[in-house]
Scaffold this motif. Structure first.
Motif, PDB file in Angstrom:
ATOM      1  N   LYS A  42       0.825  -1.190  -0.034  1.00 21.69           N
ATOM      2  CA  LYS A  42       0.079  -0.110  -0.115  1.00 21.69           C
ATOM      3  C   LYS A  42       0.733   1.105   0.041  1.00 21.69           C
ATOM      4  N   LEU A  43       1.910   1.321   0.822  1.00 20.62           N
ATOM      5  CA  LEU A  43       2.961   2.140   0.875  1.00 20.62           C
ATOM      6  C   LEU A  43       3.613   2.647  -0.310  1.00 20.62           C
ATOM      7  N   ARG A  45       2.927   1.820  -3.495  1.00 23.35           N
ATOM      8  CA  ARG A  45       2.168   1.993  -4.681  1.00 23.35           C
ATOM      9  C   ARG A  45       1.904   3.364  -4.635  1.00 23.35           C
ATOM     10  N   ARG A  46       1.780   4.247  -3.540  1.00 25.39           N
ATOM     11  CA  ARG A  46       1.691   5.581  -3.535  1.00 25.39           C
ATOM     12  C   ARG A  46       2.941   6.506  -3.850  1.00 25.39           C
ATOM     13  N   SER A  54       9.197  -0.396  -7.451  1.00 27.08           N
ATOM     14  CA  SER A  54       8.496  -0.457  -6.118  1.00 27.08           C
ATOM     15  C   SER A  54       8.577  -1.748  -5.753  1.00 27.08           C
TER      16      SER A  54
END
Length: 324
Positions: A42-43, A45-46, A54
């Motif tokens: 989640k982190l 991908r931001r 990533s």
């Protein structure tokens, strides 16, 4: 980990796995690793990074945290007392092994089939395979069960045990982190093709030696558990590469040969059929006898690896060596 420490830790971890498997009430490091992966995904991908970049960062962070946390925990335990260190090391080593768990989970499928409960068998199989199971007929359920026992003999049993022997619980846990990454993000779909690329490739690399070792051990174990070692070796050589994975086909081929069964064929993933090459020959049916044979091969291969490793450790100790 010194040789004398290893002679306590590895057998203790092995016996704990055989006795207790994976108790659902006991907190499991792999569950924590899975939660870490989900949070990091989640982190990451931001962040304004290419997906493949990533994914590389996810791999490095996950494996680094798993290995580093284990090393810190073990260092603290040994500082308290050598006996505490050995105890914690044995617990961590136990958490990385999955023979009893694989036996138990596959047995639930086999028992459901034995009582004619296809819906339950399909549901239990769905817990241990990635394919769609909702419409599978009995022969295909047996095939999935035998295939998962054979494949996981390598990455659920031999591989973590090998890494435990080579580098102690921290290295075994690092391997489990790689394995968990592959199971969570190593898919070839639109979401993970790039993001999971590094994890999938690292898993292939980490399992390269264990898969080949597993194939050989299964061939050696076959005559010890009442199966054909010669046929296992022949099918391993002939069909070991009949798989999309560079590793999974090797233990499957050795097991298929030892059992005299045919594995492979068409599976459905997320509603999409995927045809896979055949592995082995259909001399015997895929049934409860084949499943029990696959389980015996798994334990036999594990015991052979432990016996060989113990011989090396004892030889090192006799020669005055101290490390593994």
């Amino acid at each position: 980990m010194t040789a004398d420490q290893a002679l306590v830790i590895v057998p203790a971890a092995l016996v704990l796995d055989w006795l207790f498997g994976d108790p659902r009430w006991l907190p499991h490091p792999v569950v924590g690793i899975g939660r870490l992966i989900a949070a990091l995904e989640k982190l990451l991908r931001r962040l304004p990074l290419p997906e493949r970049g990533s994914g590389v960062l996810l791999l490095v962070l996950t494996v680094g945290v798993a290995y580093g946390a284990a090393r810190l925990l073990l260092a603290g335990a040994f500082l308290l007392h050598p006996a505490v260190g050995l105890f914690v090391s044995s617990l961590l080593g136990w958490s990385c092994l999955a023979a009893r768990s694989l036996h138990g989970e596959s047995q639930r499928v086999a028992e459901a089939l034995a009582r004619g409960d296809l819906p339950a068998a399909r549901q239990f199989l769905s817990y241990i395979v990635g394919r769609d199971t909702a419409e599978l007929a009995e022969p295909e359920i047996w095939r999935g069960t035998v295939e998962t026992v054979a494949e996981n003999t390598s990455d659920g049993v031999i591989a973590p045990l090998l890494f435990l022997m080579l580098g102690g619980p921290a290295l075994a846990l690092a391997y489990k982190a790689v394995n968990t990454l592959d199971s969570m993000v190593g898919y070839k779909n639109d979401r993970y093709r790039q993001f999971g690329w590094a994890s999938a490739r690292c898993d292939d690399l980490a399992n390269w030696l264990p898969a080949r070792l597993s194939g050989g051990l299964i061939c050696l174990a076959a005559p010890l558990v009442g199966l054909s070692g010669a046929r296992a070796w022949r099918i391993l050589r002939r069909d070991g590469r009949n798989h999309a994975s560079p590793n999974a086909g090797l233990p499957e081929a050795a097991a298929a040969g030892a059992l005299g069964v045919r594995l492979g064929g068409t599976n459905s993933y997320f509603g999409r059929p995927v045809a896979k090459p055949a592995i082995g020959e259909p001399d015997r049916p895929l049934d409860g006898v084949a499943w029990r044979g696959a389980v015996r091969l798994m334990y036999g291969a594990e015991l052979l690896l432990v016996a060989g490793w113990l011989a090396v450790c004892l030889a090192l100790l006799a020669a005055g060596g101290g490390g593994t």
